[in-house]
Design an enzyme around this catalytic site. Structure first.
Site, PDB file in Angstrom:
ATOM      1  N   GLU A  36      36.382  26.769  36.271  1.00 21.83           N
ATOM      2  CA  GLU A  36      35.918  26.680  34.890  1.00 21.83           C
ATOM      3  C   GLU A  36      37.189  26.750  34.032  1.00 21.83           C
ATOM      4  O   GLU A  36      38.011  27.648  34.232  1.00 21.83           O
ATOM      5  CB  GLU A  36      35.011  27.855  34.526  1.00 21.83           C
ATOM      6  CG  GLU A  36      34.500  27.722  33.092  1.00 21.83           C
ATOM      7  CD  GLU A  36      33.703  28.927  32.587  1.00 21.83           C
ATOM      8  OE1 GLU A  36      33.730  29.983  33.254  1.00 21.83           O
ATOM      9  OE2 GLU A  36      33.068  28.800  31.525  1.00 21.83           O
ATOM     10  N   ARG A 262      36.348  36.458  48.260  1.00 24.85           N
ATOM     11  CA  ARG A 262      37.489  36.180  47.404  1.00 24.85           C
ATOM     12  C   ARG A 262      38.657  37.059  47.823  1.00 24.85           C
ATOM     13  O   ARG A 262      38.494  38.079  48.492  1.00 24.85           O
ATOM     14  CB  ARG A 262      37.117  36.437  45.953  1.00 24.85           C
ATOM     15  CG  ARG A 262      36.579  37.850  45.694  1.00 24.85           C
ATOM     16  CD  ARG A 262      36.752  38.314  44.258  1.00 24.85           C
ATOM     17  NE  ARG A 262      36.763  37.219  43.334  1.00 24.85           N
ATOM     18  CZ  ARG A 262      35.749  36.905  42.512  1.00 24.85           C
ATOM     19  NH1 ARG A 262      34.649  37.626  42.533  1.00 24.85           N
ATOM     20  NH2 ARG A 262      35.850  35.911  41.685  1.00 24.85           N
ATOM     21  N   LYS A 272      39.669  37.371  35.585  1.00 27.13           N
ATOM     22  CA  LYS A 272      40.196  36.654  34.433  1.00 27.13           C
ATOM     23  C   LYS A 272      40.078  37.511  33.181  1.00 27.13           C
ATOM     24  O   LYS A 272      40.940  37.485  32.315  1.00 27.13           O
ATOM     25  CB  LYS A 272      39.396  35.365  34.217  1.00 27.13           C
ATOM     26  CG  LYS A 272      39.787  34.216  35.121  1.00 27.13           C
ATOM     27  CD  LYS A 272      39.030  32.969  34.664  1.00 27.13           C
ATOM     28  CE  LYS A 272      39.075  31.882  35.722  1.00 27.13           C
ATOM     29  NZ  LYS A 272      38.208  30.745  35.368  1.00 27.13           N
TER      30      LYS A 272
END
Length: 560
Positions: A36, A262, A272
């Site tokens: 994204e 992850r 983020k």
RNA sequence: UGCCCGAUAGUGUAAUUGGCAACACGCCUGACUCUGGAUCAGGAAAGUCUAGGUUCGACCCCUAGUCGGGCAGCCA
């Protein structure tokens, strides 16, 4: 350089092997990396990029780059650009296959109409609050919306009007009609479309309704003929929904979603949101601060794409949450730089030495290897003279046990030069050491056959030839292995106050005067350094990528 | 007292798919060295979360439990 060719097996490759054996997707393998564009890529993304592009390459398949841009409020072109740059830098190529979920808004809309026609989607005019209240909880079923059984015609009309901008933001949403009692919350009539008047970085103001991730993602994958849609663990519970849309739309040769854990790295944070916080609140100098785990930060720090690819290979792929040791990342960059970085001499904390028996005006050009690990790197010369600087740490007035460096009465070799002996320690009125008086042994010139050998070799620079430089020493950004572990404390409380140490009076050998941003060196006996992008010829700035392994530090520590 | 997922040396992954645990990082020794780096040689370190079961044989299959993670955005 040869890269790790025998990639270890992992459960995703096992799945693909099996699919191939069974003839699924006509033997095609097609993956995608779907960021994204709402932030910078970090080392965790690198793992995913390497996984997706790596699998495509190994199976003779393809990997697309697709921006998952279904939420215009958070996404910006700045991020699109940085993401492209970072992936290219890492060494991967999507050729002509760069897509945006927003490329598919039209088709996505048509598919939604199809679902409405088949009575598997409806327009809900409940408020966000009402929808939330009717969703139930993980342990209690939800309630059906009063709008759930509108007619197809009414839904069609309403949805079209939503698109046309006849309603305010939030007035209606389009929902999939699944099961409000499902034990999987994501199957309780998930929202497919919301009205949101926001300018989209790609489609501008063309749309005022935007699809949700859960709806857009499987269809985007299908449109691009993706075979294996690899994502992280938190989407595992979304998989039934991913499949549901594709099945209800009667789409053939469906992509398969596969989830993996992850990357976790100790002494850092990876979300983020938190990285953004560090940037916005000024704890670091920006997204590319060399202490950041972002790809731009690592790049500025001096990490090479090869080292990050090797690291990604080594961390492995599995389904359990795991935290990789930072030392593995450091090992990966040392390994790479060891064979490619030129050795140079730089003194971070200078201590002056006068070689009393060396002629006053004499200057010798001494030859030295650029890289003992790589003979093709050649040789260069460095100037030597009566007055030189050595590292303060390489001298002790009273040496600890096993100290092989300089101390009164002891001899050491000056790398690529001569053996010197310390005779006098000169101090100022405060008792501070200002310089050392040494004598050199002319018979011990480097390369002049087999001369005597001494225990220690130290680095140095010639005073009249040395070039000034600023050197930035970096340490881990956090003092805690897991800065997020304690939920009574903010992760920022664990920021390492010594994560940046600026050494402004360093002296480097003259050849470095014209070093260019990005150039990488090993400062002998100290570590790997690179020239900062903001460095200029007038003001040289080096960033320490990583220190050399230091077994003396270990010995000394043990002695205490 | 819901659902989904996971558990193998300190850390991260492997184990020819049921044949008796391997690799990497880290750590420790030693050799070598004009980088206390690199390299080389060697070493310690798990008996696979627990308890049952199936089997000649289980890290792998089954059952129950324990612990950890995820799930209640009109975020992705």
């Amino acid at each position: 350089m040869e890269e790790n060719t025998n990639t270890p097996s992992n459960f995703i490759r096992d799945i693909i092997d099996k699919d191939l054996e069974e003839g699924k997707h006509n033997g095609r393998v097609h993956t995608r990396f779907p960021p994204e564009p709402n932030g910078y890529l970090h080392i965790g993304h690198a793992k995913s990029i390497c996984l997706n592009f790596g699998i495509a390459k190994d199976y003779n398949g393809l990997c697309n780059l697709r921006f998952d841009d279904t939420n215009p409020e958070k996404e910006e072109v700045e991020y699109v650009d940085s993401i492209e740059e970072d992936i290219r830098w890492l060494g991967f190529d999507w050729e002509d296959r760069m897509y945006f979920a927003s490329d598919y808004f039209g088709r996505l809309y048509d598919f939604a109409v199809q679902l409405i026609k088949e009575s598997t989607a409806y327009v809900d005019s409940s408020s966000a609050e009402e929808i939330k209240n009717n969703r139930g909880t993980p342990t209690e079923p939800g309630n059906e919306s009063p709008f759930r059984n509108r007619t197809v015609e009414e839904n069609l009309k309403l949805f079209e009007e939503m698109k046309e901008g006849k309603y305010e933001d939030g007035a209606h949403v389009l929902r999939a009609k699944i099961d409000m009692a499902s034990p999987n919350m994501h199957m309780r009539d998930p929202v497919m479309y919301r009205i949101k008047r926001a300018e989209h970085h790609n489609t501008g103001n063309e749309w005022c309704i935007y699809p949700m991730y859960d709806y857009a993602h499987p269809i985007s994958d299908w449109i691009e003929h993706i075979t294996h849609s690899i994502c992280t663990l938190e989407f595992e519970i979304h998989r039934p929904l991913y499949d549901w849309f594709l099945i209800e739309l009667h789409l053939e040769d469906r992509p398969q979603q596969i989830e993996f854990a992850r990357l976790g790295l100790n002494y850092t944070v990876m979300s983020k949101r938190k990285l953004l916080q560090l940037v916005k609140e000024g704890y670091v100098a920006g997204w590319d601060d060399p202490r950041m785990p972002t790809l731009s930060g690592l790049r500025r720090r001096g990490y090479t794409p090869e080292s990050i690819r090797n690291f990604s290979e080594r961390v492995g792929v599995a389904k359990r949450d795991a935290v990789t040791d930072y030392a593995l990342l450091e090992h990966s960059i040392r390994e790479d730089l060891n064979i490619r970085a030129s050795r140079v001499m730089a003194v971070l904390k200078p201590l002056k030495i006068v070689i009393t028996n060396y002629p006053d005006d004499k200057v010798e050009q001494l030859e030295t290897d650029n890289n003992p690990e790589d003979t093709s790197a050649g040789k260069r010369t460095i100037p030597f003279s009566k007055n030189i600087f050595i590292e303060q740490d390489d001298f002790r007035e009273v040496p600890p046990k096993k100290f092989h460096r300089l101390y009164p009465g002891n001899e050491v070799r000056l790398k690529s030069a001569y053996i010197i002996k310390c005779n006098d320690v000169i101090k100022n009125e405060n008792g501070e050491i200002t310089e050392l008086h040494c004598t050199y042994d002319p018979a011990t010139k480097s390369g002049a056959g087999d001369s005597r050998s001494v225990k220690g070799t130290i680095h140095w620079v010639s005073e009249p030839h040395a070039v000034k430089a600023e050197v930035r020493l970096y340490d881990r950004l956090f003092t805690a292995e897991d800065p997020e572990a304690d939920d009574t404390k903010d992760f920022k409380e664990f920021i390492n106050p010594h994560s940046l140490d600026i050494m402004s009076d360093c002296l480097v050998e003259p050849g470095l005067a014209d070093a260019k941003p990005g150039d990488k060196f090993q400062f002998i006996r100290q570590g790997y350094f690179c020239v900062d992008p903001l460095s200029t010829e007038g003001k040289l700035v080096f960033n320490r990528t990583v220190a050399l392994r230091d077994s003396w530090a270990r010995i000394e520590k043990k002695g205490k």
